[in-house]
Motif scaffolding. Structure first.
Motif, PDB file in Angstrom:
ATOM      1  N   LEU A 167       1.396   9.436  -5.504  1.00 43.73           N
ATOM      2  CA  LEU A 167       1.742  10.790  -5.047  1.00 43.73           C
ATOM      3  C   LEU A 167       2.821  11.399  -5.944  1.00 43.73           C
ATOM      4  O   LEU A 167       2.695  12.547  -6.398  1.00 43.73           O
ATOM      5  CB  LEU A 167       2.236  10.704  -3.600  1.00 43.73           C
ATOM      6  CG  LEU A 167       2.505  12.020  -2.890  1.00 43.73           C
ATOM      7  CD1 LEU A 167       1.194  12.616  -2.412  1.00 43.73           C
ATOM      8  CD2 LEU A 167       3.432  11.815  -1.707  1.00 43.73           C
ATOM      9  N   VAL A 168       3.859  10.627  -6.212  1.00 37.94           N
ATOM     10  CA  VAL A 168       4.968  11.115  -7.042  1.00 37.94           C
ATOM     11  C   VAL A 168       4.487  11.391  -8.467  1.00 37.94           C
ATOM     12  O   VAL A 168       4.928  12.337  -9.108  1.00 37.94           O
ATOM     13  CB  VAL A 168       6.142  10.097  -7.017  1.00 37.94           C
ATOM     14  CG1 VAL A 168       7.213  10.447  -8.029  1.00 37.94           C
ATOM     15  CG2 VAL A 168       6.746  10.030  -5.619  1.00 37.94           C
TER      16      VAL A 168
ATOM     17  N   ILE B 210       0.853  -1.207   0.000  1.00 40.75           N
ATOM     18  CA  ILE B 210       0.000   0.000   0.000  1.00 40.75           C
ATOM     19  C   ILE B 210       0.881   1.247   0.000  1.00 40.75           C
ATOM     20  O   ILE B 210       0.635   2.210  -0.724  1.00 40.75           O
ATOM     21  CB  ILE B 210      -0.959  -0.001   1.225  1.00 40.75           C
ATOM     22  CG1 ILE B 210      -1.985  -1.122   1.094  1.00 40.75           C
ATOM     23  CG2 ILE B 210      -1.682   1.344   1.364  1.00 40.75           C
ATOM     24  CD1 ILE B 210      -2.818  -1.369   2.336  1.00 40.75           C
TER      25      ILE B 210
ATOM     26  N   THR C 239       0.740   4.011  -2.933  1.00 42.80           N
ATOM     27  CA  THR C 239       0.352   5.388  -2.610  1.00 42.80           C
ATOM     28  C   THR C 239       1.502   6.366  -2.883  1.00 42.80           C
ATOM     29  O   THR C 239       1.273   7.474  -3.367  1.00 42.80           O
ATOM     30  CB  THR C 239      -0.113   5.507  -1.140  1.00 42.80           C
ATOM     31  OG1 THR C 239       0.846   4.865  -0.304  1.00 42.80           O
ATOM     32  CG2 THR C 239      -1.466   4.893  -0.933  1.00 42.80           C
ATOM     33  N   THR C 240       2.747   5.921  -2.602  1.00 40.68           N
ATOM     34  CA  THR C 240       3.901   6.789  -2.881  1.00 40.68           C
ATOM     35  C   THR C 240       4.027   7.027  -4.383  1.00 40.68           C
ATOM     36  O   THR C 240       4.276   8.157  -4.823  1.00 40.68           O
ATOM     37  CB  THR C 240       5.195   6.172  -2.312  1.00 40.68           C
ATOM     38  OG1 THR C 240       5.004   5.868  -0.938  1.00 40.68           O
ATOM     39  CG2 THR C 240       6.369   7.117  -2.461  1.00 40.68           C
TER      40      THR C 240
ATOM     41  N   MET D   4       1.294  12.255  -9.331  1.00 42.64           N
ATOM     42  CA  MET D   4       0.327  13.362  -9.377  1.00 42.64           C
ATOM     43  C   MET D   4       0.943  14.723  -9.048  1.00 42.64           C
ATOM     44  O   MET D   4       0.467  15.751  -9.518  1.00 42.64           O
ATOM     45  CB  MET D   4      -0.835  13.077  -8.412  1.00 42.64           C
ATOM     46  CG  MET D   4      -1.779  12.008  -8.919  1.00 42.64           C
ATOM     47  SD  MET D   4      -3.258  11.870  -7.909  1.00 42.64           S
ATOM     48  CE  MET D   4      -2.681  11.016  -6.474  1.00 42.64           C
ATOM     49  N   LEU D   5       2.002  14.716  -8.242  1.00 45.91           N
ATOM     50  CA  LEU D   5       2.584  15.979  -7.766  1.00 45.91           C
ATOM     51  C   LEU D   5       3.029  16.921  -8.890  1.00 45.91           C
ATOM     52  O   LEU D   5       2.648  18.102  -8.885  1.00 45.91           O
ATOM     53  CB  LEU D   5       3.742  15.672  -6.803  1.00 45.91           C
ATOM     54  CG  LEU D   5       4.091  16.748  -5.791  1.00 45.91           C
ATOM     55  CD1 LEU D   5       2.904  17.103  -4.913  1.00 45.91           C
ATOM     56  CD2 LEU D   5       5.261  16.305  -4.928  1.00 45.91           C
TER      57      LEU D   5
ATOM     58  N   ILE E  42       1.985  17.087 -11.938  1.00 47.56           N
ATOM     59  CA  ILE E  42       0.810  17.542 -12.707  1.00 47.56           C
ATOM     60  C   ILE E  42       0.083  18.639 -11.922  1.00 47.56           C
ATOM     61  O   ILE E  42      -0.355  19.630 -12.497  1.00 47.56           O
ATOM     62  CB  ILE E  42      -0.146  16.362 -13.012  1.00 47.56           C
ATOM     63  CG1 ILE E  42       0.606  15.208 -13.681  1.00 47.56           C
ATOM     64  CG2 ILE E  42      -1.287  16.808 -13.934  1.00 47.56           C
ATOM     65  CD1 ILE E  42      -0.211  13.930 -13.838  1.00 47.56           C
ATOM     66  N   ILE E  43      -0.011  18.448 -10.619  1.00 47.40           N
ATOM     67  CA  ILE E  43      -0.668  19.457  -9.772  1.00 47.40           C
ATOM     68  C   ILE E  43       0.116  20.767  -9.811  1.00 47.40           C
ATOM     69  O   ILE E  43      -0.472  21.848  -9.953  1.00 47.40           O
ATOM     70  CB  ILE E  43      -0.810  18.932  -8.325  1.00 47.40           C
ATOM     71  CG1 ILE E  43      -1.920  17.883  -8.265  1.00 47.40           C
ATOM     72  CG2 ILE E  43      -1.110  20.064  -7.338  1.00 47.40           C
ATOM     73  CD1 ILE E  43      -2.081  17.194  -6.952  1.00 47.40           C
ATOM     74  N   ILE E  44       1.438  20.674  -9.709  1.00 49.99           N
ATOM     75  CA  ILE E  44       2.264  21.897  -9.723  1.00 49.99           C
ATOM     76  C   ILE E  44       2.128  22.601 -11.075  1.00 49.99           C
ATOM     77  O   ILE E  44       1.970  23.829 -11.132  1.00 49.99           O
ATOM     78  CB  ILE E  44       3.737  21.558  -9.372  1.00 49.99           C
ATOM     79  CG1 ILE E  44       3.821  21.124  -7.902  1.00 49.99           C
ATOM     80  CG2 ILE E  44       4.656  22.759  -9.634  1.00 49.99           C
ATOM     81  CD1 ILE E  44       5.128  20.510  -7.474  1.00 49.99           C
TER      82      ILE E  44
END
Lengths: 126, 154
Positions: free
Chosen positions: A98-99, A90, A94-95, A101-102, A104-106
């Protein structure tokens, strides 16, 4: 005294107040729990212990500090992860999410930061 | 049901879970929030954090599509916006995500980065929770059940 428009807020607040009292009562009535005497938050403790002697370059050189401690703690973590394989899986998923999506969000945030100040004029004129 | 309305309440639920599990881990003083079960709080916080990041991504992409399509319709329930509380939420969310990712990724390799990020994450939590309470107070009329409004209209 109370604004009638704000009645739902006070109703919600009273529900939360009852919940907090119930949790506190449950917590204090449980004899197996030992309440710690520490008052400081984890962040305050860490900032007092670590940030006091940390320089700005240290923030950009991960892994340069407390190398022996890190090595020993990593060893401990590895063994722990072997024991809890599902948790480790898990953690990996999840890591990775996160790596992924980060950035793309920025990028999206940068786009909005550039475009948001413009649309008010831009949208009204169209 | 509108997409921005669903996103708003999903966001509220995930933020509440994050706030409760985060405060439970913040220190011994608030451990009672989750009965001092820090291990469960940690797992819950991490899983909710991924959903929070995913929701942030969805809202950003949704807003970008709206801008590119020159959509003028007002979305009062949309979490992020170019001004007011929407902008405040946008900025605090970005700080939460960046500092949270720093704690997550550098926990084992750099105490300096972890301490720095954790301090910001911790202080921002109190500010965000206070702002949410203020937001609920200001928008408390939205907590009324829509059926009552319809009956009054008649």
């Amino acid at each position: 005294m109370f604004n009638k428009q704000k009645r739902p807020f006070w109703q919600l607040s009273s529900v939360f107040a009852v919940l907090v009292i119930l949790v506190l009562a449950l917590s204090w009535s449980n004899p197996s729990e030992k309440v710690s005497q520490m008052d400081a938050s984890m962040a305050d403790m860490m900032s007092n212990e670590v940030l006091g002697y940390t320089t700005i370059p240290d923030l950009f050189n991960p892994g340069t500090m407390e190398s022996t401690e890190v090595l020993s703690s990593n060893g401990g973590h590895a063994g722990h992860h072997d024991q809890a394989g599902r948790l480790y899986a898990i953690h990996l998923i999840t890591t990775a999410l996160l790596v992924f999506m980060l950035p793309i969000i920025i990028a999206g945030a940068l786009f909005l930061a550039i475009v948001w100040p413009k649309p008010v004029k831009w949208r009204n004129s169209k | 049901m509108k997409f921005d309305f669903i996103l708003h309440w999903l966001w509220a639920i995930v933020f509440s879970i994050l706030a409760l599990s985060g405060i439970a881990m913040a220190g011994a003083k608030y451990g009672w929030v989750m009965q001092y079960d820090i291990a469960t709080a940690d797992i819950v916080h991490r899983l909710a954090a991924v959903v929070y990041v995913l929701l942030t991504l969805i809202i950003i992409i949704y807003e970008m599509i709206r801008i590119l399509r020159r959509d003028k319709t007002k979305k009062p329930w949309l979490v992020f916006g170019p001004s007011g509380y929407g902008l405040f939420t946008f900025i605090t969310t970005l700080i939460f995500i960046v500092t949270g990712a720093m704690i997550w990724l550098f926990m084992d390799s750099s105490h300096a980065v972890t301490a720095f990020a954790l301090w910001i994450h911790d202080k921002l939590t109190y500010l965000a929770v206070a702002s949410v309470i203020w937001h609920i107070y200001m928008k408390s009329h939205a907590l009324k059940w829509p059926k009552k409004k319809a009956q009054k209209g008649r």
